[in-house]
Design a protein around this motif. Structure first.
Motif, PDB file in Angstrom:
ATOM      1  N   ASP A   1       0.845  -1.188   0.000  1.00 41.09           N
ATOM      2  CA  ASP A   1       0.000   0.000   0.000  1.00 41.09           C
ATOM      3  C   ASP A   1       0.891   1.252   0.000  1.00 41.09           C
ATOM      4  O   ASP A   1       1.976   1.259   0.593  1.00 41.09           O
ATOM      5  CB  ASP A   1      -0.897   0.006   1.235  1.00 41.09           C
ATOM      6  CG  ASP A   1      -1.775  -1.235   1.289  1.00 41.09           C
ATOM      7  OD1 ASP A   1      -2.681  -1.356   0.460  1.00 41.09           O
ATOM      8  OD2 ASP A   1      -1.534  -2.096   2.155  1.00 41.09           O
TER       9      ASP A   1
ATOM     10  N   ARG B   1       2.133   5.080   0.829  1.00 39.80           N
ATOM     11  CA  ARG B   1       2.142   6.016   1.960  1.00 39.80           C
ATOM     12  C   ARG B   1       2.324   7.419   1.414  1.00 39.80           C
ATOM     13  O   ARG B   1       3.234   7.661   0.609  1.00 39.80           O
ATOM     14  CB  ARG B   1       3.271   5.673   2.934  1.00 39.80           C
ATOM     15  CG  ARG B   1       3.121   4.307   3.606  1.00 39.80           C
ATOM     16  CD  ARG B   1       4.382   3.951   4.375  1.00 39.80           C
ATOM     17  NE  ARG B   1       4.225   2.729   5.164  1.00 39.80           N
ATOM     18  CZ  ARG B   1       5.187   2.172   5.874  1.00 39.80           C
ATOM     19  NH1 ARG B   1       6.414   2.721   5.868  1.00 39.80           N
ATOM     20  NH2 ARG B   1       4.956   1.075   6.570  1.00 39.80           N
TER      21      ARG B   1
ATOM     22  N   SER C   1      -5.454  -2.483   4.571  1.00 40.50           N
ATOM     23  CA  SER C   1      -4.562  -2.738   3.444  1.00 40.50           C
ATOM     24  C   SER C   1      -5.253  -3.627   2.416  1.00 40.50           C
ATOM     25  O   SER C   1      -6.281  -4.229   2.698  1.00 40.50           O
ATOM     26  CB  SER C   1      -3.277  -3.422   3.932  1.00 40.50           C
ATOM     27  OG  SER C   1      -3.580  -4.721   4.442  1.00 40.50           O
TER      28      SER C   1
ATOM     29  N   VAL D   1      -4.316   2.783  -0.961  1.00 40.92           N
ATOM     30  CA  VAL D   1      -3.886   3.653   0.130  1.00 40.92           C
ATOM     31  C   VAL D   1      -4.770   3.382   1.343  1.00 40.92           C
ATOM     32  O   VAL D   1      -6.006   3.434   1.237  1.00 40.92           O
ATOM     33  CB  VAL D   1      -3.972   5.143  -0.252  1.00 40.92           C
ATOM     34  CG1 VAL D   1      -3.430   6.015   0.877  1.00 40.92           C
ATOM     35  CG2 VAL D   1      -3.216   5.414  -1.546  1.00 40.92           C
TER      36      VAL D   1
ATOM     37  N   ASP E   1      -4.321   4.430   8.253  1.00 41.69           N
ATOM     38  CA  ASP E   1      -2.924   4.483   8.681  1.00 41.69           C
ATOM     39  C   ASP E   1      -2.592   5.896   9.168  1.00 41.69           C
ATOM     40  O   ASP E   1      -2.230   6.773   8.377  1.00 41.69           O
ATOM     41  CB  ASP E   1      -2.013   4.084   7.522  1.00 41.69           C
ATOM     42  CG  ASP E   1      -0.545   4.019   7.920  1.00 41.69           C
ATOM     43  OD1 ASP E   1      -0.216   4.401   9.056  1.00 41.69           O
ATOM     44  OD2 ASP E   1       0.268   3.594   7.073  1.00 41.69           O
TER      45      ASP E   1
ATOM     46  N   TYR F   1       1.422   7.151   8.644  1.00 37.53           N
ATOM     47  CA  TYR F   1       1.950   7.644   7.369  1.00 37.53           C
ATOM     48  C   TYR F   1       0.902   8.359   6.509  1.00 37.53           C
ATOM     49  O   TYR F   1       1.266   8.984   5.509  1.00 37.53           O
ATOM     50  CB  TYR F   1       2.555   6.480   6.576  1.00 37.53           C
ATOM     51  CG  TYR F   1       3.765   5.895   7.253  1.00 37.53           C
ATOM     52  CD1 TYR F   1       5.009   6.515   7.164  1.00 37.53           C
ATOM     53  CD2 TYR F   1       3.665   4.733   8.011  1.00 37.53           C
ATOM     54  CE1 TYR F   1       6.126   5.992   7.794  1.00 37.53           C
ATOM     55  CE2 TYR F   1       4.774   4.190   8.646  1.00 37.53           C
ATOM     56  CZ  TYR F   1       6.001   4.823   8.542  1.00 37.53           C
ATOM     57  OH  TYR F   1       7.100   4.309   9.177  1.00 37.53           O
ATOM     58  N   ASN F   2      -0.361   8.236   6.869  1.00 33.02           N
ATOM     59  CA  ASN F   2      -1.419   8.931   6.132  1.00 33.02           C
ATOM     60  C   ASN F   2      -2.290   9.743   7.091  1.00 33.02           C
ATOM     61  O   ASN F   2      -3.509   9.779   6.967  1.00 33.02           O
ATOM     62  CB  ASN F   2      -2.290   7.916   5.368  1.00 33.02           C
ATOM     63  CG  ASN F   2      -1.498   7.131   4.341  1.00 33.02           C
ATOM     64  OD1 ASN F   2      -0.596   7.655   3.699  1.00 33.02           O
ATOM     65  ND2 ASN F   2      -1.827   5.850   4.198  1.00 33.02           N
TER      66      ASN F   2
END
Length: 297
Positions: free
Chosen positions: A181, A183, A216, A242, A246, A249-250
């Motif tokens: 996925d 980031r 994911s 994406v 998360d 990182y997101n």
């Protein structure tokens, strides 16, 4: 195409009669395929009347023991030729290399599919094949059929086929590796020099298909995301995913994405930089056959 039907081997009386090899049968049937020409028939053994699984397995094992009597068929190159030459039934098969050396004995619920997979992965080892079909077979019957061919080969040569040796994975179908996925940021504690919305815009415009999902692609965290991934996988399309959950990182992606797309729910799928929609729209397009055309453009 005609074949011979033999009544149970363990009964006191036997009878022979002719029937079509593809005619529906109410009981397990073993067919030994040896079709070099469309007009060539092949033997088939039908088990009647209904018998126990254990007895049936013994009969099938006895019936398929003559591996040496089954004529090999050359292995074609295209899926269409495989479908025409080999059955999609369950059964046992033996694969030979260009020197007619037996390389592997396997069982499958779809012989044609398994053989095509082998031809694609190890073409140099997959040149001809012998096939025995066990119609309406359970796992025990298939195992017994495989065991009988293995025992015959070992008795004749004193060795196990190379592909069946312990630890050999040449003939094992490996599951495809899933892409990682994406980031959007280096981490939540790193100061962004570009607004998150611009990162989203760049991402969807630089990639043909982007799916923003919960979780994911290998482990979706909601049923809608799971459905979206399943549809995209089924279409065989190369796509980026994406994880909006998360937060490392997101971070902040869920709300920023909704503002960017002006779409209130997740997941969201973009194609060629444009929002297609969520699970419901993607499912509807898939069922109507519209999605395949969109993904090809």
């Amino acid at each position: 195409m005609a074949a011979i039907n033999v009544s149970p081997l363990f009964t006191s009386s036997s009878s022979l009669r002719t029937f079509s090899s593809y005619a529906p049968q109410n009981t397990p049937t073993l067919s030994l395929y040896s079709r070099f020409a469309p007009s060539l028939s092949f033997p088939s053994i039908s088990l009647r009347p209904p018998i126990s699984t254990k007895t049936r397995s013994l009969i099938i094992a006895s019936a398929v023991r003559n591996l040496s009597e089954v004529k090999p068929l050359p292995v074609p190159a295209t899926p269409e030729e495989f479908a025409a030459k080999f059955p999609s039934d369950a059964g046992v098969y033996a694969v030979f290399d260009q020197n007619d050396e037996l390389q592997f004995i396997g069982i499958s619920r779809n012989i044609a599919s398994s053989l095509f997979s082998h031809k694609s992965s190890v073409p140099e080892l997959c040149c001809s094949v012998k096939v025995g079909v066990v119609n309406e077979a359970d796992r025990t019957a298939l195992t017994q059929a495989w065991k009988s061919w293995m025992e015959e080969h070992i008795e004749a040569t004193g060795k196990v086929p190379p592909g069946n040796e312990s630890g050999n994975t040449t003939w094992v179908r490996q599951p495809p590796k899933k892409k990682a996925d994406l980031r959007l940021t280096p981490g939540r504690h790193v100061q962004l020099t570009v607004p998150l919305e611009e990162l989203i815009d760049k991402l969807v415009k630089q990639n043909k298909v982007v799916a923003f999902i919960k979780g994911s692609r290998s482990a979706p965290m909601c049923g809608f995301s799971q459905r979206v991934i399943a549809i995209l996988e089924n279409q065989g399309v190369d796509y980026e995913s994406v994880d909006v959950l998360d937060e490392e990182y997101n971070c902040g992606l869920r709300e920023t994405l909704k503002q960017y797309s002006n779409w209130p729910t997740l997941p969201q799928v973009f194609v060629n930089g444009e929002l297609v929609g969520g699970c419901d729209i993607l499912t509807s397009m898939y069922e109507k056959g519209e999605l395949a055309g969109l993904l090809k453009n």
